[in-house]
Design an enzyme around this catalytic site. Structure first.
Site, PDB file in Angstrom:
ATOM      1  N   TYR A   1     -75.960 -42.408 -22.071  1.00 56.36           N
ATOM      2  CA  TYR A   1     -76.965 -43.448 -22.328  1.00 56.36           C
ATOM      3  C   TYR A   1     -77.030 -43.752 -23.822  1.00 56.36           C
ATOM      4  O   TYR A   1     -77.032 -44.916 -24.238  1.00 56.36           O
ATOM      5  CB  TYR A   1     -78.312 -42.974 -21.807  1.00 56.36           C
ATOM      6  CG  TYR A   1     -79.485 -43.892 -22.074  1.00 56.36           C
ATOM      7  CD1 TYR A   1     -79.748 -44.974 -21.244  1.00 56.36           C
ATOM      8  CD2 TYR A   1     -80.348 -43.657 -23.149  1.00 56.36           C
ATOM      9  CE1 TYR A   1     -80.831 -45.806 -21.481  1.00 56.36           C
ATOM     10  CE2 TYR A   1     -81.430 -44.486 -23.388  1.00 56.36           C
ATOM     11  CZ  TYR A   1     -81.669 -45.555 -22.543  1.00 56.36           C
ATOM     12  OH  TYR A   1     -82.749 -46.372 -22.775  1.00 56.36           O
TER      13      TYR A   1
ATOM     14  N   SER B   1     -82.346 -48.320 -28.217  1.00 53.46           N
ATOM     15  CA  SER B   1     -83.128 -47.089 -28.127  1.00 53.46           C
ATOM     16  C   SER B   1     -82.919 -46.276 -29.393  1.00 53.46           C
ATOM     17  O   SER B   1     -81.832 -46.298 -29.982  1.00 53.46           O
ATOM     18  CB  SER B   1     -82.694 -46.255 -26.922  1.00 53.46           C
ATOM     19  OG  SER B   1     -83.318 -44.977 -26.932  1.00 53.46           O
TER      20      SER B   1
END
Length: 252
Positions: A153, A140
């Protein structure tokens, strides 16, 4: 893409969102695809839409090492040697870090970091033994620039990028190539669950789009091509790389 027909691929979280698009593209390229997913019913709908290679669903929690080992053994029995591993499964519950607790950290880490560790450890020895294989880890851009309310995350995805580079160095001489793909904001079920509905959701989405030079959110299909490319013969000289697919949002 050259060299994908008849190859066996595992796509974790392949039932919906980005994973669904990757699954359908790999099948279109002639791969036999094993979907590892916690929602097998949804994954079966994806499998039914696939054209080209065979697609089979395995109900697997990637955070459970024993379940991963069993599923990998079954895939090998069903389809043969595994050429490609795509670690796409992911989950998050955005909130300010100081409001989170250990239980939430453990769940995020188990899916986003331990999951890929488990699958690499189960799949890569066979690739090494055969002298070839590919891994594409869906990370990501949150890992590269940081994202408010996604600290744990982001830490997992940052760790996944570093892990990808490290194992790429270890396995390069064995013919096993590993790369990471970093999506930007994308229209997926997970994004919809994060944004919710109503005016606030629209404002949040509009704000994200304003920061993207291409002036739109990503779509799951925007990522399938780069995964297929890295898995194909066209990616024979690419390993240890982190590729942002974000409409130019993060040009670093």
């Amino acid at each position: 893409m050259r060299g994908l027909k008849g190859k066996t691929a595992i796509v974790t979280g392949g039932g919906q969102g980005i994973g669904r698009a990757i699954t359908l593209r790999l099948a279109e390229e002639g791969c036999n695809v094993a979907i590892f997913d916690l929602k097998p019913d949804t994954a079966e709908e994806t499998a039914a839409e696939a054209k080209g290679g065979a697609v089979k669903v395995y109900g697997v929690d990637v955070g459970d090492r024993e379940a991963v080992d069993a599923a990998v053994a079954q895939v090998t029995q069903d389809f043969g040697d595994i050429w490609l591993l795509v670690n796409n499964a992911g989950w998050d519950k955005p909130m300010p870090f100081l409001k989170t607790d250990r239980a939430l950290w453990d769940r995020i880490i188990n899916i986003n970091l331990y999951g890929p560790l488990n699958t690499h450890h189960a799949v890569c020895p066979g690739m090494v033994e055969r002298g070839g294989g590919r891994v594409v880890n869906i990370a990501s851009d949150a890992a590269r620039v940081g994202t408010s309310d996604e600290a744990v995350y982001s830490a997992c995805k940052g760790g996944l990028i570093a892990f990808t580079k490290s194992v790429a160095r270890e396995l390069a001489r064995k013919g096993v190539l590993l790369n990471a793909v970093c999506p930007g904001p994308t229209n997926t079920p997970m994004m919809a669950s994060v944004l919710g509905t109503g005016d606030d959701a629209v404002k949040w989405k509009d704000a994200m789009v304003r920061g993207i030079p291409l002036k739109r959110m990503g779509e799951p299909e925007d990522y399938a091509g780069i995964v297929a490319f890295l898995a194909s013969e066209d990616g024979n000289f690419i390993t240890g790389q982190t590729i942002s697919v974000s409409g130019g949002m993060n040009m670093i």
